[in-house]
Motif scaffolding. Structure first.
Motif, mmCIF file in Angstrom:
data_model
loop_
_atom_site.group_PDB
_atom_site.id
_atom_site.type_symbol
_atom_site.label_atom_id
_atom_site.label_comp_id
_atom_site.label_asym_id
_atom_site.label_seq_id
_atom_site.Cartn_x
_atom_site.Cartn_y
_atom_site.Cartn_z
ATOM 1 N N ALA A 151 0.974 -0.983 0.070
ATOM 2 C CA ALA A 151 0.007 -0.008 -0.016
ATOM 3 C C ALA A 151 0.931 1.367 0.034
ATOM 4 N N ASP A 152 1.902 1.200 0.708
ATOM 5 C CA ASP A 152 2.698 2.342 0.732
ATOM 6 C C ASP A 152 3.400 2.566 -0.730
ATOM 7 N N LEU A 153 3.976 1.545 -1.320
ATOM 8 C CA LEU A 153 4.183 1.684 -2.793
ATOM 9 C C LEU A 153 3.187 2.355 -3.669
ATOM 10 N N ILE A 208 1.066 0.354 -9.251
ATOM 11 C CA ILE A 208 1.722 -0.927 -9.024
ATOM 12 C C ILE A 208 0.729 -1.705 -10.096
ATOM 13 N N PRO A 209 1.302 -2.337 -11.419
ATOM 14 C CA PRO A 209 0.735 -3.131 -12.053
ATOM 15 C C PRO A 209 0.192 -4.551 -11.583
ATOM 16 N N ASN A 240 9.513 10.588 -13.674
ATOM 17 C CA ASN A 240 9.002 10.368 -12.378
ATOM 18 C C ASN A 240 8.049 8.928 -12.192
ATOM 19 N N ASP A 241 7.457 8.640 -13.623
ATOM 20 C CA ASP A 241 6.881 7.454 -13.680
ATOM 21 C C ASP A 241 7.487 6.187 -13.838
ATOM 22 N N TYR A 242 8.918 6.295 -14.018
ATOM 23 C CA TYR A 242 9.797 5.142 -14.106
ATOM 24 C C TYR A 242 10.169 4.611 -12.790
ATOM 25 N N LEU A 243 9.760 3.311 -12.463
ATOM 26 C CA LEU A 243 9.946 2.871 -11.270
ATOM 27 C C LEU A 243 10.934 1.708 -11.731
ATOM 28 N N VAL A 244 12.363 1.881 -10.995
ATOM 29 C CA VAL A 244 13.354 0.804 -11.281
ATOM 30 C C VAL A 244 12.938 -0.163 -10.293
ATOM 31 N N PHE A 245 13.061 -1.440 -10.930
ATOM 32 C CA PHE A 245 12.421 -2.389 -10.028
ATOM 33 C C PHE A 245 13.677 -3.644 -9.837
#
Length: 215
Positions: free
Chosen positions: A89-91, A97-98, A148-153
């Motif tokens: 939920a924090d993420l 989060i897809p 900002n929309d790029y989430l490095v995973f």
């Protein structure tokens, strides 16, 4: 519609020789291209892919693989406990989060895939919920042009490559494309390498941990 998955059978049963490896890897490329063209990302299931990996692990949490040079080596895997709902939920308060990536976190809060146990110069470190926040702060400072929309995973072991979820997803799908970094080139030119996290994981398993997007 189910896409023909013959390359996986080749990977599982015939990768005992370099010749078969090269044949199978070449055979995989048109399948990947076809699936991308048909936008079939939603046919993949993260849990299925993870279970497939776990079923093949030996007592040392390794799978014997064959690389592009014809060398066989032990690839190490490590999974963790599932992420807790408040952590996810924090993420979600920070990024979209897809579903297929959320499923991964719900099964394993981070992971190590295809690590070269002898030299440590190959493999992928997939961030857990805590690392996702701190690592993304670091990556976005290092590459100020990252949207900002790029989430490095995830990051590659042994080099400077990393993997991104573009959380600015198309309206017609709940999934997000995966982007592979191409350090030295403009961020806007970095390639889309899968239509979803689950699709990326499936391709990675098919190619025995090779960076299929670089072939």
């Amino acid at each position: 519609m189910e896409v023909f998955r013959a390359p996986r059978a080749l990977c599982d049963h015939y990768f005992h020789s370099y010749a078969f490896y090269k044949i199978a890897l070449r055979a995989l490329q048109p399948v990947i291209a076809l699936e991308q063209e048909m936008n079939m990302g939603n046919v993949y299931d993260t849990l299925t892919e993870i279970n497939m990996i776990k079923e093949r692990l030996n007592e040392h949490s390794c799978i014997r693989v064959l690389d592009e040079e014809g060398d066989s080596w032990d690839a190490y895997f490590s999974f963790t406990l599932p992420a807790k709902e408040p952590e996810i939920a924090d993420l979600e308060s920070r990024w979209y989060i897809p579903p297929s990536y959320k499923q991964f976190l719900s099964v394993s809060n981070g992971a190590v895939l295809y690590k070269d146990v002898q030299y440590g110069q190959w493999g992928f470190y997939l961030y857990g919920t805590k690392d996702l926040i701190t690592k993304n702060e670091q990556w976005h400072k290092l590459y100020s042009s990252l949207p900002n929309d790029y989430l490095v995973f995830a990051e590659s072991l042994g080099d400077a490559d990393f993997l991104i979820i573009n959380t600015c997803h198309p309206e017609e799908t709940n999934e997000c494309v995966i982007i592979g970094s191409d350090v030295g080139y403009e961020v806007s030119t970095w390639p889309i390498i899968a239509q979803s996290f689950a699709e990326w994981l499936s391709y990675l398993v098919n190619s025995q941990g090779a960076k299929y997007w670089e072939n």
